[in-house]
Design a protein around this motif. Sequence first.
Motif, short mmCIF file in Angstrom:
data_model
loop_
_atom_site.label_atom_id
_atom_site.label_comp_id
_atom_site.label_asym_id
_atom_site.label_seq_id
_atom_site.Cartn_x
_atom_site.Cartn_y
_atom_site.Cartn_z
N SER C 40 -2.30 26.71 -42.25
CA SER C 40 -3.16 27.66 -41.53
C SER C 40 -4.63 27.40 -41.82
O SER C 40 -5.49 27.94 -41.15
N ASP C 216 -4.66 32.18 -39.04
CA ASP C 216 -3.56 31.66 -38.22
C ASP C 216 -4.12 30.50 -37.39
O ASP C 216 -5.03 30.70 -36.58
N ALA C 221 -7.11 35.88 -37.66
CA ALA C 221 -6.34 36.69 -36.72
C ALA C 221 -6.45 38.17 -37.05
O ALA C 221 -6.21 39.03 -36.20
N TYR C 222 -6.78 38.47 -38.31
CA TYR C 222 -6.87 39.87 -38.72
C TYR C 222 -7.83 39.97 -39.90
O TYR C 222 -7.87 39.10 -40.76
N HIS C 232 0.52 44.20 -38.29
CA HIS C 232 0.02 43.16 -37.36
C HIS C 232 1.21 42.34 -36.84
O HIS C 232 2.09 41.97 -37.62
N ARG C 234 1.73 39.28 -36.05
CA ARG C 234 1.99 37.93 -36.61
C ARG C 234 2.50 37.98 -38.05
O ARG C 234 3.10 37.02 -38.53
N THR C 235 2.24 39.08 -38.73
CA THR C 235 2.57 39.14 -40.16
C THR C 235 4.05 38.89 -40.42
O THR C 235 4.42 38.05 -41.24
N GLU C 237 6.21 37.48 -38.53
CA GLU C 237 6.62 36.13 -38.13
C GLU C 237 6.25 35.10 -39.18
O GLU C 237 7.02 34.19 -39.48
N ILE C 238 5.05 35.24 -39.75
CA ILE C 238 4.58 34.22 -40.69
C ILE C 238 5.21 34.39 -42.07
O ILE C 238 5.69 33.43 -42.66
#
Lengths: 190, 264, 282
Positions: C40, C216, C221-222, C232, C234-235, C237-238
Amino acid sequence: MKLETKSLVLMAVAIVINVVVGQIAVWIKLPLYVDAVGTVLVGILAGPFAGALTGVLTNLIWGLISDPVAAAFFPVSLVIGALAGILARMGWFKSVGMTVAAGAVIGVISTIVAVPIIVYMFGGVTGAGTDFATAYLLAVGQELVQSVAIANLVQNLADKILTCLIAWLIVKRLPMRFTSGFAFYGYTKA
Amino acid sequence: MAVARPQGADHALLYVPGRSFLHRLNPLTKLTLVLWCAVAAFALPPEGTIPLALLSILIGSFAGAGRVFARRLALTLLPLSVALFVVHGMLVDHAGARASLLGLDLSREGLAYMVRILGRIAALLSGSLLFVCTTHPSRLLKALDAHRFSPGAAYVIASPLLLLEPFTQRAKAIREAQMARGLDLEGSFMTRVKAFPALLMPLVTLALADIDHRAQVLDGRGFRAMPHRTVLDAPADSRQQRAVRWAVLVSIPVLIAGGVLWHL
Amino acid sequence: MALINVSGLSFAYESTPVLQNVNLSVAPGEKLAILGGNGSGKSTLAQWIAGWLPRGSYAANAGEVTVEGQPWAELDAATRAGAVQFVGQVPMQQLSGFSFTVRDEIAFGPGNLALPEAKIRARVDAAVEICNLGHLLDRDPFSLSGGEQQRLSIAAALAMQPRALVLDEPTGNFDPESREALLAQLEKLPGALAIVWCDVTLGAPLSVAERVLLLDGGRIAYDGDVAGLLTHPRTAEIFGLPAVAQTALMLRERGLWPAEAPISMDVGRVASALRPMLESAR
């Protein structure tokens, strides 16, 4: 001359490589020393000055850890490191053929430096395997200096060609992210 | 291209821990004395070098390093003696009278030459062993730092000594791993030669991988930000030791001159 | 003024873009976590914040990083060392390779600044106290365990009295016990010291951070508090969310989560958020 921190760290690691690779050569019972791979590596990556310094310091460290008499051969190591740097500057480490030639040049010149030390300091012997060859050459009628020179040249040529080939192989495999920090390497990179 | 190396020697230092007078001497004073011994080894005849070597051995034994002295001297001098005996006693065409011993035809001149070389190497070796056996490298480096030696130069001496042990361990681990995968260290010459890269490459790659990061760590901690550094617990120095160092240095040209005159 | 300011930073290794238009600032004493998956760009960002980049042929494509308003390149070595210290993830790489004992390793940095011996001793003592290294002072740094080496690296960094400490996956190779020991040690750090903790997991850094950045694909991204990060998109997922946070989110989806309670990873906080609801149900 102020070397970059990165070159200093490389030199320190190269000295360790010299010693440990020499140790591995003993493990596999190779009849050669192969104890200058790190020195040649520094010559190629950081130039003749850093290479020469690495050579001298390797002998000094040898003196501290195992054999103070080894320190007496520091001029030989100095010449190996300096020559590796000079030949790299001339682009001799660009291909495998040129690398073999570089090894031969380093082998011959370092023998020329070693012979007077062996003859003057040690009376022509080193307490190692080459003494048998020296004795044989003397027995068939050669003079002392010639005998020492021939006996050591044969071994040293093989040793330095192998050393240069290993160093070349290592350098070729280094990632660009690593070599980009060593501007001197530009002379070797095609 | 070095003199015969002890087989299978580990890389532990020759240093022998202790609290003797020599151990407590400032490393720079000892270094000056080593320099004097080195010059004397070349300048003096066997009548000088042999007693010098014996004296060093005696002092070394008192400092607790007798075993290291015995081992190192034997490892260096025994093969040299044999080689010198054969080469100079028997083979080299020295002038002068010849002697016969146990049915061997020997040159007296050659044997005298052998004694000279052995005396020289013994003096050189035992003199430097006095320093090496009683001085831990960290003390030497602190003494150099305290005398405003360049930090960069000190680094290239200190760092290999520190890294040697972890890397020797790594090399051994790689050897075990490769042997478990069928690498044969007792096999034919070609098998062993082919094993060389398998042992060497992972090690060198690993060693070089650290360089970039370590250089950044050093710079990040202000390495070479000043022309010299401050160290904690620098080895003690004294006016007497400084005087001794100067006296020894001054005596070196005298020694050389004496040696030249003696040879004339 | 911000302690560290990253403005419009874009950077690439050779032709691979790593960071794209990154903007962030770190206030004095702020505890910040920069989180992101592998690749990332967080380690690279950490190096920029710590002044390890630019170096050699690597320069920013756009933007810059300043420390108290000055670009890194304009600071001299001593000032740099006192501004930000960096501790990376491989313990052995953090050692100077100059010192034969733990004490000398900690004294290495202040020694380089040629400070008087008494001052160096005071700094060493303070760092040893925080990092709990008193029993290891005479050991060879290379003979220590990974966890001990990492504590030593932090002590050596603290001895430089920096205003910010950048940690790049400092507990990456640790067992849970060493991780707890390190966290306990970080709690003893002076409050005025800013911490930037970069990591690939949510656990340890979130117990220290007040503010979190999610990185990201080389972009931010945040940027906000921990509760906001956990919700969030994406959290999960990552990183994959811990069971506690998952449960809380599920309850919220079904309208069972108290509106005023923040989503948290802390079991105690979740329990206290749910207690009034459970008590009223009874």
